[in-house]
Design an enzyme around this catalytic site. Structure first.
Site, mmCIF file in Angstrom:
data_model
loop_
_atom_site.group_PDB
_atom_site.id
_atom_site.type_symbol
_atom_site.label_atom_id
_atom_site.label_comp_id
_atom_site.label_asym_id
_atom_site.label_seq_id
_atom_site.Cartn_x
_atom_site.Cartn_y
_atom_site.Cartn_z
ATOM 1 C CG ASP A 117 3.255 -8.323 -2.086
ATOM 2 O OD1 ASP A 117 2.326 -9.030 -2.491
ATOM 3 O OD2 ASP A 117 3.298 -7.874 -0.920
ATOM 4 C CG HIS B 139 -5.634 -8.606 -2.229
ATOM 5 N ND1 HIS B 139 -5.926 -9.880 -2.661
ATOM 6 C CD2 HIS B 139 -4.542 -8.203 -2.934
ATOM 7 C CE1 HIS B 139 -5.029 -10.238 -3.583
ATOM 8 N NE2 HIS B 139 -4.194 -9.245 -3.766
ATOM 9 C CE1 TYR C 175 3.262 -12.265 -6.560
ATOM 10 C CE2 TYR C 175 5.330 -11.694 -5.487
ATOM 11 C CZ TYR C 175 3.984 -11.449 -5.695
ATOM 12 O OH TYR C 175 3.365 -10.410 -5.049
#
Length: 511
Positions: free
Chosen positions: A222, A376, A252
């Site tokens: 990420d 999540h 992203y």
């Protein structure tokens, strides 16, 4: 519904209009999931704060100034039909595990411009191909530039030359530059090579991995392109390593294609000198029903991995080997049930490993199978149920995941129970994303979770020999990277207790 670009952590390029009543259903994690349809209108930017490094400039121009080429391409990108607003994390609560640490605030997005000529290579990155080859990937705006790489062991003296191939793609109104790929080699281990792309432009260099242990991986998920990303990459670069592993969520961009270009320029100083091996995350999907139903168009074009060399038919999952270590990159966002191509490929891939010669096996994927963070929850559960037994039977040593924007390390687990012959599970979705940290952990903590902290940082796995490896997680303490968690690990291939037929009742000694 949260904004796709939270003002606390990004430089918004567009005013966002997300209607909760306008729902698109699309394929995500083998399920149809709702995403809010969004439109974006160009938003005036009085200034852009861009950090100073080899690929950054200071840009404080006012609205009437001429923007650099890279920034202008983003600002004028006419994404009137932008897709996929992702549901972001809830407002965080403090974790009970790090009471002695004051967490740093979110930081804005970095937009990295291209200021050289159209023919000069940009977004240069390298990746491993087989035992002794390297793929060099780069982009030029000039469509006539040749896909040539010259290379050698002395600066300015190139004894090797390879002509590769090229591709390009279009996504709505965006047309990519010319994407070049050339595989060079055979290469000697532990050797520095100097290379030049396209027959001109700057010289780059990289060091090949060693032919024997020890070997060191940097593992961070990420990543994004915020100021925290830049901090993470600087900390990574402060100490040498051999291979960079990224378990999903790279740029992203989320369909804003110029952000792919910006990301490539941001990571070039690092990805051009050590091989980056990546797998996809949910932010790489970029699905739009009917028009782009299969997704991953930009990801597959820009970040080709050596999937064919490992017998895979998809760039979304593959494996590769370095000394004494087999690395498997799984795809969380493509089919994974027992009838799928990925499942069958994984079965065959694991069966081919000779643990007497390759004592270490590690796996990377995006959505974690074990997770005590509220963010999540359960998103990796269907994949765990489908594939966990394959990893357990094969005595996989470690499984790394991203997706959750925090760090967490578990004990050895199999089927939701501590098991001394199961993998150690680690979540490293803390590279620097634009969405912020996932700070709300479940309380009380599960006995399976041994360390958890919602901070940005990176991990390092140093495989010392056939038996021992050292894992450390380095928290971003602004200018310094602090080792906040570390552990010595024994390879399961050398464990007498785990040899022979797997026993699912074997309980971890730590509990």
């Amino acid at each position: 519904m949260y904004s796709l670009f939270p003002s606390v952590s990004t430089i918004p390029l567009y005013n966002t209009n997300c209607s909760s009543s306008s729902i698109i259903t699309t394929f995500r994690n083998n399920k149809l999931s709702p995403f809010t349809a969004c439109t974006y209108k160009l938003k005036q930017q009085p200034s852009l704060s861009i950090t100073t490094s080899p690929c950054h400039i200071n840009n404080n121009n006012n609205n009437n100034s001429i923007m650099s080429k890279g920034l202008k391409s983003i600002a004028t990108f006419p994404l009137l039909v932008h897709t996929l607003c992702f549901l972001l994390f809830p407002q965080p609560l403090l974790s009970q595990d790090v009471s002695d640490y004051v967490r740093q605030p979110a930081r804005p997005t970095i937009v990295t411009p291209h200021q050289s000529s159209d023919s000069e290579p940009q977004q240069v990155h390298i990746s491993l191909v087989g035992k002794d080859k390297m793929r060099v990937s780069w982009i030029t705006e000039d469509k006539h530039t040749k896909s040539v790489v010259e290379y050698g062991t002395k600066s300015g003296k190139y004894t090797g030359k390879v002509t590769g191939d090229d591709t390009s793609y279009q996504y709505f109104f965006y047309s990519s530059g010319k994407i070049h790929n050339a595989v060079i080699g055979p290469l000697e281990p532990s050797t520095t090579y100097f290379y030049r792309c396209g027959g001109s432009g700057p010289e780059f260099s990289f060091k090949t991995p060693p032919s024997k242990l020890p070997i060191e991986f940097v593992i961070v998920g990420d990543l994004g392109q915020t100021e925290w990303t830049a901090s993470t990459l600087q900390h990574v670069d402060s100490s040498d390593y051999d291979v960079f592993l990224l378990p999903g969520d790279l740029s992203y961009a989320d369909s804003q294609q110029p952000l792919w270009d910006s990301f490539g320029r941001l990571v070039q100083p690092y990805a051009s000198k050590r091989p980056w091996m990546v797998t996809e995350g949910n932010h790489e999907m970029e699905i739009f029903p009917i028009i782009y139903p299969h997704g991953f168009k930009a990801y597959n074009a820009r970040w080709p991995m050596p999937y064919q060399e490992s017998g895979s038919t998809s760039n979304l999952y593959y494996s590769f080997e370095v000394p004494s270590t087999h690395v498997i990159m799984l795809g969380s966002y493509t089919d994974f049930d027992a009838k799928s191509d990925q499942y069958k490929w994984l079965q065959n891939d694991l069966a081919k490993i000779d643990r007497s010669k390759t004592p270490w096996v590690i796996v990377l994927l995006h959505a974690p199978w074990y997770n005590t963070n509220d963010a999540h929850q359960g998103e990796g559960e269907s994949m765990r149920k489908a594939m966990e037994d394959l990893l357990y039977q094969a005595r996989v040593d470690l499984v790394f995941a991203g997706h959750v924007h925090a760090y967490e390390r578990f004990t050895r687990i199999y089927d939701n129970k501590a098991n001394s012959c199961g993998p150690i599970y680690v979540t490293v979705g803390d590279g620097g994303n634009r969405e912020g940290l996932a700070m709300n952990f479940k309380d009380p903590a599960s006995p399976l979770s041994l360390f958890r902290e919602p901070s940005f940082g990176h991990g390092r796995l140093r495989i010392v020999d056939e038996t021992r490896a050292y894992w450390s997680w380095h928290r971003n303490n602004d200018t310094d990277a602090v080792v906040a968690d570390d552990i010595w690990i024994e390879s399961l291939s050398r464990s007498k207790a785990c040899s022979g037929t797997p026993d699912p009742k074997a309980v971890h000694e730590e509990l």
